[in-house]
Design a protein around this motif. Structure first.
Motif, PDB file in Angstrom:
ATOM      1  N   UNK A  71      46.304  55.024  35.974  1.00 20.54           N
ATOM      2  CA  UNK A  71      45.571  55.746  34.931  1.00 20.54           C
ATOM      3  C   UNK A  71      46.049  55.344  33.543  1.00 20.54           C
ATOM      4  N   UNK A  72      47.369  55.299  33.355  1.00 21.89           N
ATOM      5  CA  UNK A  72      47.914  54.934  32.047  1.00 21.89           C
ATOM      6  C   UNK A  72      47.457  53.535  31.643  1.00 21.89           C
ATOM      7  N   UNK A  73      47.511  52.594  32.578  1.00 26.07           N
ATOM      8  CA  UNK A  73      47.075  51.228  32.279  1.00 26.07           C
ATOM      9  C   UNK A  73      45.585  51.207  31.946  1.00 26.07           C
ATOM     10  N   UNK A  74      44.776  51.884  32.747  1.00 24.22           N
ATOM     11  CA  UNK A  74      43.331  51.905  32.499  1.00 24.22           C
ATOM     12  C   UNK A  74      43.014  52.512  31.137  1.00 24.22           C
ATOM     13  N   UNK A 174      38.254  48.376  35.800  1.00 21.48           N
ATOM     14  CA  UNK A 174      39.196  47.699  34.904  1.00 21.48           C
ATOM     15  C   UNK A 174      39.207  46.198  35.188  1.00 21.48           C
ATOM     16  N   UNK A 175      39.153  45.819  36.453  1.00 23.70           N
ATOM     17  CA  UNK A 175      39.125  44.400  36.809  1.00 23.70           C
ATOM     18  C   UNK A 175      37.851  43.731  36.281  1.00 23.70           C
ATOM     19  N   UNK A 176      36.720  44.413  36.374  1.00 22.72           N
ATOM     20  CA  UNK A 176      35.471  43.852  35.864  1.00 22.72           C
ATOM     21  C   UNK A 176      35.527  43.695  34.348  1.00 22.72           C
ATOM     22  N   UNK A 180      39.406  37.478  34.090  1.00 25.43           N
ATOM     23  CA  UNK A 180      40.576  36.638  34.353  1.00 25.43           C
ATOM     24  C   UNK A 180      41.833  37.111  33.628  1.00 25.43           C
ATOM     25  N   UNK A 181      41.682  37.978  32.661  1.00 31.99           N
ATOM     26  CA  UNK A 181      42.844  38.476  31.918  1.00 31.99           C
ATOM     27  C   UNK A 181      43.570  39.602  32.642  1.00 31.99           C
TER      28      UNK A 181
END
Length: 364
Positions: A71-74, A174-176, A180-181
């Motif tokens: 959650x924090x990263x997102x 988040x991946x979408x 690539x980053x």
């Protein structure tokens, strides 16, 4: 209040009793203080696997504590991309309609927001199961290819129901967004949070008998090692790390809450969002486990502690971070091998650790 050597000795004696009483073969406890690094300490007891003792470097599965890290990263990514957590998922320009349908029908729930992914107020799949082989990709986790049900909406509007499915979709979004980053951004975030050895899953599968990167092996009810090692979807339950790394991460949340100017690695805005209770579902969450829900965690107690517990096959985990009062920023993390060690969560939160750290008691 700073943690004294006496606190540590008392807590270690209590922990040894827990282990003897509940067949806990391995345990790591980290206690932290916001301003005095010297008063932080880690208690390591038992074994991480056959013949290998638990140390401060032992990496445990943290189970649903992963939801807090994810959650924090997102939220930091959303902030970087200037995306509000109140944004409707349908408005992100991503092809996610099939995961926003009401379970049992084809009706699309356009009202669902990013916030609903992180506070258990829309989606199904209470528990996400682990895999003995490599974890399938996000699409297969979401569309029912590997689980008995696909991720979907189960409520007409904000309605609390504990959900691993929401975190499967959060990870995919988040991946979408990052493309690539993604890998580099996640690695930098974890490193800057003091979690250099933390990972979502392992780089390769391991044999339970093999000494691999100080990774603890799950245990049965009788304390014996499990014959298998399961890996879990990342944000829902896939984190692997030390109790000290999790403590450093929580300290960043505590520090950000105290200083509105903090922007990184966890900003003040993100920390406030994570630790603010959702009062519209308070009755449901209080009935669930005597707490309220924030983003990626729960809020409890007279002193308002930010908390979460976790339960993977053969592992149990819990943390508590004090949010208010003179002890704000203090807290603890418990990571353990075993299945029946859920009882230590109740014991620790209601008495021992809350007493030693002077955080106050709460129902939970």
């Amino acid at each position: 209040m700073e943690h004294s050597r006496l606190d540590q000795m008392m807590l270690e004696n209590e922990a040894i009793e827990w282990m003897d009483t509940y067949n806990i073969p391995g345990l790591s406890i980290h206690c932290f203080h916001p301003t005095s690094f010297d008063s932080n300490f880690t208690i390591s007891l038992g074994t991480e696997k056959r013949g290998k003792p638990v140390t401060s470097r032992s990496r445990f599965q943290i189970a649903s504590l992963s939801k807090t890290v994810g959650t924090a990263f997102a939220l930091m990514i959303f902030e970087e991309l200037k995306i509000s957590v109140d944004s409707k998922i349908m408005d992100l320009g991503l092809d996610l309609t099939q995961y926003l349908t009401m379970v049992g029908s084809d009706r699309v729930c356009e009202w669902v927001t990013l916030k609903n992914l992180m506070n258990h107020t829309a989606f199904n799949m209470h528990y996400v199961y682990g895999f003995a082989e490599e974890i399938p990709d996000s699409v297969k986790l979401l569309d029912g290819s590997v689980y008995e049900e696909k991720v979907g909406v189960i409520a007409e509007s904000d309605n609390f129901s504990y959900s691993g499915g929401g975190f499967l979709l959060l990870e995919y979004i988040v991946k979408l967004l990052l493309g690539d980053e993604y890998g580099a951004k996640l690695e930098k975030f974890l490193k800057d949070c003091g979690m250099e050895g933390f990972s979502f899953g392992l780089k390769r599968l391991i044999d339970p008998e093999y000494d691999f990167e100080s990774v603890a092996i799950g245990a049965n009810d009788d304390g014996q090692p499990l014959p298998h090692y399961l890996q879990f979807p990342a944000y829902a339950a896939g984190g692997i790390g030390t109790s000290e790394e999790m403590g450093r991460f929580l300290s960043h949340i505590g520090n950000a809450l105290k200083d509105p100017s903090v922007d990184y690695p966890i900003s003040n805005r993100v920390a406030v969002a994570m630790t603010s209770p959702n009062l519209t579902v308070e009755k449901d969450t209080m009935n669930f486990m005597g707490v309220n829900v924030g983003l990626g965690g729960f809020i409890a107690g007279k002193n308002k502690c930010y908390v979460h517990h976790g339960s993977n096959d053969g592992f149990r985990a819990v943390f508590s971070l004090c949010l208010t009062g003179e002890h704000a920023g203090s807290g603890f993390v418990i990571l353990a091998r075993g299945k029946w060690v859920y009882i230590i969560i109740i014991i620790s939160l209601n008495y021992q650790l809350q007493t030693y750290l002077k955080l106050g008691n709460f129902k939970g």
